[in-house]
Design a protein around this motif. Sequence first.
Motif, PDB file in Angstrom:
ATOM      1  N   ALA A  53       0.840  -1.204   0.000  1.00  0.00           N
ATOM      2  CA  ALA A  53       0.000   0.000   0.000  1.00  0.00           C
ATOM      3  C   ALA A  53       0.872   1.251   0.000  1.00  0.00           C
ATOM      4  O   ALA A  53       1.900   1.309   0.669  1.00  0.00           O
ATOM      5  CB  ALA A  53      -0.916  -0.005   1.220  1.00  0.00           C
ATOM      6  N   GLY A  54       0.461   2.239  -0.791  1.00  0.00           N
ATOM      7  CA  GLY A  54       1.163   3.518  -0.853  1.00  0.00           C
ATOM      8  C   GLY A  54       2.257   3.597  -1.901  1.00  0.00           C
ATOM      9  O   GLY A  54       2.738   4.683  -2.208  1.00  0.00           O
ATOM     10  N   GLU A  55       2.654   2.473  -2.476  1.00  0.00           N
ATOM     11  CA  GLU A  55       3.711   2.450  -3.493  1.00  0.00           C
ATOM     12  C   GLU A  55       3.105   2.556  -4.889  1.00  0.00           C
ATOM     13  O   GLU A  55       1.994   2.088  -5.132  1.00  0.00           O
ATOM     14  CB  GLU A  55       4.516   1.153  -3.406  1.00  0.00           C
ATOM     15  N   ASP A  56       3.864   3.133  -5.822  1.00  0.00           N
ATOM     16  CA  ASP A  56       3.432   3.172  -7.220  1.00  0.00           C
ATOM     17  C   ASP A  56       3.692   1.820  -7.870  1.00  0.00           C
ATOM     18  O   ASP A  56       4.783   1.255  -7.733  1.00  0.00           O
ATOM     19  CB  ASP A  56       4.186   4.250  -8.001  1.00  0.00           C
ATOM     20  N   ILE A  57       2.685   1.329  -8.587  1.00  0.00           N
ATOM     21  CA  ILE A  57       2.847   0.108  -9.375  1.00  0.00           C
ATOM     22  C   ILE A  57       3.577   0.480 -10.661  1.00  0.00           C
ATOM     23  O   ILE A  57       4.496  -0.213 -11.080  1.00  0.00           O
ATOM     24  CB  ILE A  57       1.478  -0.533  -9.674  1.00  0.00           C
ATOM     25  N   VAL A  58       3.146   1.580 -11.282  1.00  0.00           N
ATOM     26  CA  VAL A  58       3.842   2.190 -12.413  1.00  0.00           C
ATOM     27  C   VAL A  58       3.842   3.692 -12.187  1.00  0.00           C
ATOM     28  O   VAL A  58       2.952   4.234 -11.545  1.00  0.00           O
ATOM     29  CB  VAL A  58       3.194   1.854 -13.789  1.00  0.00           C
ATOM     30  N   GLY A  59       4.869   4.364 -12.717  1.00  0.00           N
ATOM     31  CA  GLY A  59       4.989   5.801 -12.510  1.00  0.00           C
ATOM     32  C   GLY A  59       4.767   6.599 -13.779  1.00  0.00           C
ATOM     33  O   GLY A  59       5.209   6.196 -14.862  1.00  0.00           O
TER      34      GLY A  59
ATOM     35  N   ASP B 198      -3.502   1.420  -3.318  1.00  0.00           N
ATOM     36  CA  ASP B 198      -4.181   1.991  -2.152  1.00  0.00           C
ATOM     37  C   ASP B 198      -4.170   1.003  -0.994  1.00  0.00           C
ATOM     38  O   ASP B 198      -4.205   1.400   0.172  1.00  0.00           O
ATOM     39  CB  ASP B 198      -5.623   2.375  -2.499  1.00  0.00           C
ATOM     40  N   THR B 199      -4.174  -0.277  -1.329  1.00  0.00           N
ATOM     41  CA  THR B 199      -4.009  -1.367  -0.366  1.00  0.00           C
ATOM     42  C   THR B 199      -2.876  -2.221  -0.914  1.00  0.00           C
ATOM     43  O   THR B 199      -2.428  -1.998  -2.043  1.00  0.00           O
ATOM     44  CB  THR B 199      -5.288  -2.231  -0.274  1.00  0.00           C
ATOM     45  N   GLU B 200      -2.436  -3.206  -0.165  1.00  0.00           N
ATOM     46  CA  GLU B 200      -1.497  -4.148  -0.763  1.00  0.00           C
ATOM     47  C   GLU B 200      -2.206  -4.785  -1.954  1.00  0.00           C
ATOM     48  O   GLU B 200      -3.393  -5.125  -1.870  1.00  0.00           O
ATOM     49  CB  GLU B 200      -1.087  -5.232   0.236  1.00  0.00           C
ATOM     50  N   VAL B 201      -1.501  -4.904  -3.076  1.00  0.00           N
ATOM     51  CA  VAL B 201      -2.120  -5.462  -4.277  1.00  0.00           C
ATOM     52  C   VAL B 201      -1.301  -6.615  -4.832  1.00  0.00           C
ATOM     53  O   VAL B 201      -0.094  -6.702  -4.618  1.00  0.00           O
ATOM     54  CB  VAL B 201      -2.301  -4.388  -5.390  1.00  0.00           C
TER      55      VAL B 201
END
Length: 135
Positions: A36-42, A98-101
């Motif tokens: 959660a909180g990390e970008d999957i892609v930027g 937004d959550t762990e994915v």
Amino acid sequence: MSEQISHVGDASLFASCPLAEREILRGLAVPLRVPAGEDIVGQGDFGATIGVLLEGRASVWQGDKHLADLVAGDCFGETAVLATPGTPGQRSASVRADTEVRVDTIAGRELSENLSDIPTVADKLREQAAAFGQG
């Protein structure tokens, strides 16, 4: 995390595609977990993969403007991966967990090498990329 799908072939975008094509997608997929909180892609990154959210929730951002929310089964990254050859194929937005994915990713190169075997999937990706470009 409650709602989930098993693999990329279960994504709603590909629901009407032949099973054989969805199985090819499944074979190309590389699983990924993002906290959660990390970008999957930027935004601005080179678009080397498409992704399908398998579990969790994510949001799409262009700078600090919120564009959309993603849930299990949603696809992202097709616009950059399907960019016209010779163009940079940069990501037009960031996708943030937004959550762990859990995400299935498919490398653009792998996708391109298999397009002739997955014509219905290719059409769906092009349609979604075009719709995003108009929205």
